[in-house]
Design an enzyme around this catalytic site. Structure first.
Site, short mmCIF file in Angstrom:
data_model
loop_
_atom_site.label_atom_id
_atom_site.label_comp_id
_atom_site.label_asym_id
_atom_site.label_seq_id
_atom_site.Cartn_x
_atom_site.Cartn_y
_atom_site.Cartn_z
N LYS A 14 0.82 -1.21 0.00
CA LYS A 14 0.00 0.00 0.00
C LYS A 14 0.86 1.27 0.00
O LYS A 14 0.57 2.21 -0.73
CB LYS A 14 -0.94 0.03 1.22
N ARG A 89 -9.53 0.37 9.12
CA ARG A 89 -9.07 -0.98 9.46
C ARG A 89 -10.11 -1.75 10.26
O ARG A 89 -9.87 -2.90 10.61
CB ARG A 89 -7.81 -0.87 10.31
N ARG A 128 11.65 -5.83 4.68
CA ARG A 128 11.53 -4.39 4.94
C ARG A 128 12.15 -4.04 6.29
O ARG A 128 12.75 -2.98 6.45
CB ARG A 128 10.04 -3.99 4.91
N ARG A 134 11.63 0.09 11.44
CA ARG A 134 10.36 -0.12 12.16
C ARG A 134 10.46 -1.34 13.04
O ARG A 134 10.67 -2.46 12.56
CB ARG A 134 9.22 -0.30 11.14
N ARG A 146 0.09 -8.96 13.48
CA ARG A 146 -0.48 -7.94 12.58
C ARG A 146 -1.34 -8.60 11.50
O ARG A 146 -2.42 -8.11 11.18
CB ARG A 146 0.63 -7.11 11.95
P1 ADP Z 1 1.28 -2.00 7.88
O1 ADP Z 1 0.24 -1.81 6.81
O2 ADP Z 1 2.56 -2.49 7.34
O3 ADP Z 1 0.77 -2.79 9.06
P2 ADP Z 1 0.91 0.68 8.96
O4 ADP Z 1 1.94 1.70 8.90
O5 ADP Z 1 -0.34 0.89 8.16
O6 ADP Z 1 1.67 -0.62 8.48
O7 ADP Z 1 0.44 0.41 10.47
C1 ADP Z 1 1.36 0.14 11.51
C2 ADP Z 1 0.62 -0.04 12.84
O8 ADP Z 1 -0.08 1.18 13.17
C3 ADP Z 1 -0.49 -1.10 12.84
O9 ADP Z 1 0.00 -2.39 13.11
C4 ADP Z 1 -1.41 -0.57 13.95
O10 ADP Z 1 -0.91 -0.86 15.24
C5 ADP Z 1 -1.35 0.93 13.78
N1 ADP Z 1 -2.43 1.46 12.89
C6 ADP Z 1 -2.25 2.04 11.67
N2 ADP Z 1 -3.42 2.40 11.15
C7 ADP Z 1 -4.38 2.01 12.03
C8 ADP Z 1 -5.81 2.08 12.06
N3 ADP Z 1 -6.50 2.62 11.05
N4 ADP Z 1 -6.46 1.59 13.15
C9 ADP Z 1 -5.79 1.05 14.17
N5 ADP Z 1 -4.45 0.94 14.21
C10 ADP Z 1 -3.74 1.42 13.16
#
Ligand code: ADP
Length: 193
Positions: A14, A89, A128, A134, A146
């Site tokens: 994404k 999400r 990554r 991260r 996750r």
């Molecule tokens: P990835 O898609 O690789 O998991 P993100 O950067 O989108 O990475 O998200 C990293 C972390 O941030 C998630 O595992 C979660 O803990 C938190 N997070 C991100 N977006 C949301 C969301 N919309 N609702 C709840 N938690 C979120």
């Protein structure tokens, strides 16, 4: 306005595709993951609370991310459209987003869902983790959490948009350019319609 959701599990590409899409279509990129990491970097109370949840591979509470998106929408009144990445999400987040957009007289036009196998996701995230800095990308147990959170709470968001005939599935394996072309074809078809 043209508002798009790029949807898919962690590691589905994404972030990579978002960068290319915002450059082509002039959309404002809203990534809740990036917004949360900025809060962590700035050591705000919100960031400090979010970090321990993110490091376990769990989802941050709905009200926190919904409020972040609300502020981001308010702060970008002249955007010609938004690309949402990593949000919504949960079904509650999707309903809240619909409400916020309808208050602005707009809506989600399209949800593009990247399809990637689980083995490929884990391999990409571990890879990554070697360079992303991260902490949630380096530990296989956190990566599994996750992906589990995605299956338990996020996959249903695809079904939510499917009910409104907004969901289109895209093969997320192949070269970056092949996937980008497939995404652009759907956007062009939708915006010409
Ligand atoms: P990835 O898609 O690789 O998991 P993100 O950067 O989108 O990475 O998200 C990293 C972390 O941030 C998630 O595992 C979660 O803990 C938190 N997070 C991100 N977006 C949301 C969301 N919309 N609702 C709840 N938690 C979120």
């Amino acid at each position: 306005m043209f508002n798009l959701i790029l949807f898919g599990p962690p590691g589905s590409g994404k972030g990579t595709q978002s960068e290319k899409l915002i450059a082509r279509y002039g959309l404002k990129h809203l990534s809740t993951g990036d917004l949360l990491r900025s809060e962590i970097a700035a050591q705000t109370p919100l960031g400090l609370a979010a970090k321990s949840i993110m490091d376990k591979g769990q989802l941050v509470p709905d009200e926190v991310v919904i409020e972040m998106i609300n502020s981001a929408l308010e702060n970008n009144p002249s955007a010609r459209g938004f690309l949402f990445d990593g949000f919504p999400r949960t079904t509650a987040q999707a309903e809240a987003l619909d409400k916020l957009l309808s208050q602005k007289g707009t809506e989600i036009a399209l949800v593009l869902a990247l399809q990637v196998s689980k083995d490929e996701l884990v391999a990409r995230l571990l890879n990554r983790g070697k360079t992303s800095g991260r902490s949630d990308d380096t530990n296989e147990a956190v990566i599994s959490s996750r992906i589990e959170e995605y299956e338990k709470k996020t996959a249903v968001v695809g079904e939510y948009y499917n009910k409104f005939s907004k969901l289109v599935k895209i093969k997320g394996e192949g070269t970056i350019d092949e996937i980008f072309d497939a995404l652009c074809s759907e956007i062009d078809a939708k915006s010409a319609a």
